[in-house]
Motif scaffolding. Structure first.
Motif, PDB file in Angstrom:
ATOM      1  N   PHE A  37       0.835  -1.186   0.000  1.00 22.99           N
ATOM      2  CA  PHE A  37       0.000   0.000   0.000  1.00 22.99           C
ATOM      3  C   PHE A  37       0.880   1.249   0.000  1.00 22.99           C
ATOM      4  N   GLU A  38       0.462   2.245  -0.778  1.00 24.50           N
ATOM      5  CA  GLU A  38       1.102   3.553  -0.729  1.00 24.50           C
ATOM      6  C   GLU A  38       0.587   4.314   0.499  1.00 24.50           C
ATOM      7  N   LYS A  39       1.234   5.408   0.831  1.00 23.31           N
ATOM      8  CA  LYS A  39       0.808   6.217   1.961  1.00 23.31           C
ATOM      9  C   LYS A  39      -0.614   6.720   1.732  1.00 23.31           C
ATOM     10  N   PRO A  40      -1.493   6.596   2.717  1.00 23.19           N
ATOM     11  CA  PRO A  40      -2.880   7.044   2.554  1.00 23.19           C
ATOM     12  C   PRO A  40      -2.972   8.561   2.359  1.00 23.19           C
ATOM     13  N   ILE A  41      -3.910   8.954   1.520  1.00 31.89           N
ATOM     14  CA  ILE A  41      -4.191  10.375   1.313  1.00 31.89           C
ATOM     15  C   ILE A  41      -5.707  10.580   1.414  1.00 31.89           C
ATOM     16  N   PRO A  42      -6.151  11.756   1.853  1.00 30.56           N
ATOM     17  CA  PRO A  42      -7.594  11.993   1.955  1.00 30.56           C
ATOM     18  C   PRO A  42      -8.222  12.205   0.581  1.00 30.56           C
ATOM     19  N   LEU A  43      -9.454  11.755   0.416  1.00 29.36           N
ATOM     20  CA  LEU A  43     -10.182  12.097  -0.794  1.00 29.36           C
ATOM     21  C   LEU A  43     -10.412  13.597  -0.806  1.00 29.36           C
ATOM     22  N   ASP A  44     -10.610  14.155  -2.002  1.00 27.19           N
ATOM     23  CA  ASP A  44     -10.725  15.610  -2.098  1.00 27.19           C
ATOM     24  C   ASP A  44     -12.081  16.106  -1.580  1.00 27.19           C
ATOM     25  N   THR A  45     -12.316  17.397  -1.736  1.00 30.03           N
ATOM     26  CA  THR A  45     -13.485  18.023  -1.122  1.00 30.03           C
ATOM     27  C   THR A  45     -14.806  17.708  -1.829  1.00 30.03           C
ATOM     28  N   ALA A  46     -14.755  16.929  -2.895  1.00 29.09           N
ATOM     29  CA  ALA A  46     -16.000  16.418  -3.466  1.00 29.09           C
ATOM     30  C   ALA A  46     -16.642  15.433  -2.496  1.00 29.09           C
ATOM     31  N   VAL A  47     -15.812  14.814  -1.654  1.00 30.29           N
ATOM     32  CA  VAL A  47     -16.268  13.855  -0.653  1.00 30.29           C
ATOM     33  C   VAL A  47     -16.054  14.398   0.758  1.00 30.29           C
ATOM     34  N   ASN A  48     -14.839  14.714   1.096  1.00 28.44           N
ATOM     35  CA  ASN A  48     -14.530  15.210   2.441  1.00 28.44           C
ATOM     36  C   ASN A  48     -14.855  16.694   2.583  1.00 28.44           C
ATOM     37  N   SER A  49     -15.239  17.078   3.794  1.00 27.62           N
ATOM     38  CA  SER A  49     -15.528  18.472   4.099  1.00 27.62           C
ATOM     39  C   SER A  49     -14.789  18.857   5.380  1.00 27.62           C
ATOM     40  N   LYS A  50     -15.075  20.038   5.891  1.00 29.74           N
ATOM     41  CA  LYS A  50     -14.460  20.465   7.144  1.00 29.74           C
ATOM     42  C   LYS A  50     -15.134  19.818   8.354  1.00 29.74           C
ATOM     43  N   SER A  51     -16.208  19.082   8.113  1.00 27.32           N
ATOM     44  CA  SER A  51     -16.913  18.404   9.196  1.00 27.32           C
ATOM     45  C   SER A  51     -16.451  16.950   9.304  1.00 27.32           C
ATOM     46  N   TYR A  52     -17.382  16.040   9.531  1.00 27.35           N
ATOM     47  CA  TYR A  52     -17.058  14.624   9.733  1.00 27.35           C
ATOM     48  C   TYR A  52     -17.535  13.791   8.545  1.00 27.35           C
ATOM     49  N   GLU A  53     -16.634  13.019   7.955  1.00 26.99           N
ATOM     50  CA  GLU A  53     -16.982  12.021   6.955  1.00 26.99           C
ATOM     51  C   GLU A  53     -16.453  10.673   7.426  1.00 26.99           C
ATOM     52  N   PHE A  54     -17.267   9.645   7.312  1.00 31.66           N
ATOM     53  CA  PHE A  54     -16.831   8.356   7.844  1.00 31.66           C
ATOM     54  C   PHE A  54     -17.642   7.218   7.236  1.00 31.66           C
ATOM     55  N   ASN A  55     -17.142   6.006   7.447  1.00 34.14           N
ATOM     56  CA  ASN A  55     -17.834   4.760   7.088  1.00 34.14           C
ATOM     57  C   ASN A  55     -18.244   4.722   5.622  1.00 34.14           C
ATOM     58  N   ALA A  56     -17.258   4.648   4.748  1.00 36.39           N
ATOM     59  CA  ALA A  56     -17.516   4.655   3.310  1.00 36.39           C
ATOM     60  C   ALA A  56     -17.509   3.248   2.723  1.00 36.39           C
ATOM     61  N   PHE A  57     -18.533   2.954   1.929  1.00 32.71           N
ATOM     62  CA  PHE A  57     -18.509   1.770   1.061  1.00 32.71           C
ATOM     63  C   PHE A  57     -18.149   2.259  -0.336  1.00 32.71           C
ATOM     64  N   VAL A  58     -17.107   1.669  -0.900  1.00 31.57           N
ATOM     65  CA  VAL A  58     -16.662   2.051  -2.234  1.00 31.57           C
ATOM     66  C   VAL A  58     -16.941   0.906  -3.195  1.00 31.57           C
ATOM     67  N   ASP A  59     -17.577   1.230  -4.300  1.00 30.31           N
ATOM     68  CA  ASP A  59     -17.844   0.256  -5.346  1.00 30.31           C
ATOM     69  C   ASP A  59     -16.544  -0.472  -5.704  1.00 30.31           C
ATOM     70  N   PRO A  60     -16.563  -1.812  -5.829  1.00 27.09           N
ATOM     71  CA  PRO A  60     -15.335  -2.540  -6.170  1.00 27.09           C
ATOM     72  C   PRO A  60     -14.640  -2.021  -7.417  1.00 27.09           C
ATOM     73  N   ASN A  61     -15.407  -1.421  -8.352  1.00 24.58           N
ATOM     74  CA  ASN A  61     -14.811  -0.830  -9.553  1.00 24.58           C
ATOM     75  C   ASN A  61     -14.461   0.645  -9.364  1.00 24.58           C
TER      76      ASN A  61
END
Length: 324
Positions: free
Chosen positions: A188-212
């Motif tokens: 694994f490469e070093k983790p990076i946050p998803l951009d602001t299309a997903v993450n905000s200044k508040s709380y984002e958590f518990n993501a299910f990501v499509d296998p594709n």
């Protein structure tokens, strides 16, 4: 995703049996509905969900009050229906939760506060366990590229081997964020946050990501359109592979915490956890001990429950929701 979300394999029909209930998973409801009430959704706190690729095993998390201890349980489909849920072989001593299958079904990722050595719980890390046939092996910690002295939660692994998870890091975008660790050859490469299309200044958590990796479902708390304690959101990728701004799944959400989304292997059913309930704030006439006891021991007593809904309905909701 370009214009529509493709369906994958056809999942073998699953019938959930208890003393009173039989549910055909070929026909999920068109509105969010309690899943297998009295068998899966009970007066206990249930959360998370995962189905094996052959459709004959289900896994989810149960916990003690206030989630002081959490553990993964499973049920298997046999000739006489589904077995009584039992604690999985590789958990039970420490808090283990949020099971997630690899695309081939041979590995399970999960979060745990089990120690690397000794008997004292530590912070939550992401672990993986492999199985041979029907037997699970011994879990392995994913190592310090993924795991830190902070907590790591809710793994979601894709066909490419990329790992998405929840963490609260200083280099994040908000108070809690969804990160991706790209898989490269054998690590694994070093983790990076998803951009602001997903993450905000508040709380984002518990993501299910499509296998594709064409869409993502997750919970956010603290946004202007949040109904109160955390809502389910969805984002898709454009033709260039960039996440588009997320949309609140509006009518799917309640004024309580709605979280832990999971999509069945055939992409026909969305499962999620909700703490929605009809608990009274007052009574028209004087209540009784018996009535309070019945409310407290009921399925809708404020603890988490598993809900399910046709994913086609979710797609329609997403496509018809306005962009905030």
């Amino acid at each position: 995703m370009k214009n529509a979300i493709p369906l994958l394999i056809f999942l073998t029909p699953i019938y959930f049996l208890s003393d009173q209930t039989q549910i055909d998973l070929k026909n999920p409801p068109t509105e969010a509905t309690l899943f297998a009430e009295g068998f899966i959704s009970t007066s206990m706190n249930e959360r998370d969900f995962a189905i094996s690729s052959d459709g004959r095993e289900i896994y989810y998390t149960i916990s003690t009050p206030e989630s002081s201890f959490q553990t993964i349980v499973f049920s298997t489909l046999g000739e006489k229906g589904w077995s009584t849920p039992e604690v999985v072989s590789f958990v039970g001593k420490f808090s283990d939760l949020e099971p997630a299958f690899s695309a081939d079904g041979n590995k399970m990722y999960f979060a745990s506060n089990r120690p690397l050595a000794g008997n004292k719980p530590k912070d939550f890390d992401i672990w993986v366990v492999e199985r041979t046939g029907k037997t699970w092996g011994e879990p392995k910690n994913l190592g310090n590229t993924i795991n830190t002295e902070s907590d790591e939660f809710y793994p979601s692994i894709t066909k490419s081997g990329n790992l998405y998870f929840t963490a609260q890091y200083k280099e994040g975008i908000g108070k809690e964020d969804i990160f991706i660790a790209q898989w490269s050859a054998d690590h694994f490469e070093k983790p990076i946050p998803l951009d602001t299309a997903v993450n905000s200044k508040s709380y984002e958590f518990n993501a299910f990501v499509d296998p594709n990796e064409e869409f993502i479902l997750y919970t956010s708390y603290g946004r202007k359109d949040d109904k109160g304690r955390g809502d389910l959101y969805m984002s898709v990728k454009d033709d260039k592979g960039k996440w588009l701004p997320s949309k609140n799944l509006t009518t799917l959400n309640s004024n309580r915490l709605d979280y832990c989304p999971y999509l069945s292997p055939d992409k026909k059913i969305l499962f999620f956890t909700s703490e929605r309930n009809p608990l009274p704030m007052s009574f028209e006439i004087k209540t009784s001990y018996k009535q309070i006891k019945e409310i407290s021991s009921g399925t809708l007593n404020g603890a988490g429950n598993i809900y399910w809904i046709s994913f086609d309905e979710v797609i329609d909701l997403f496509q018809n929701s306005p962009q905030k």
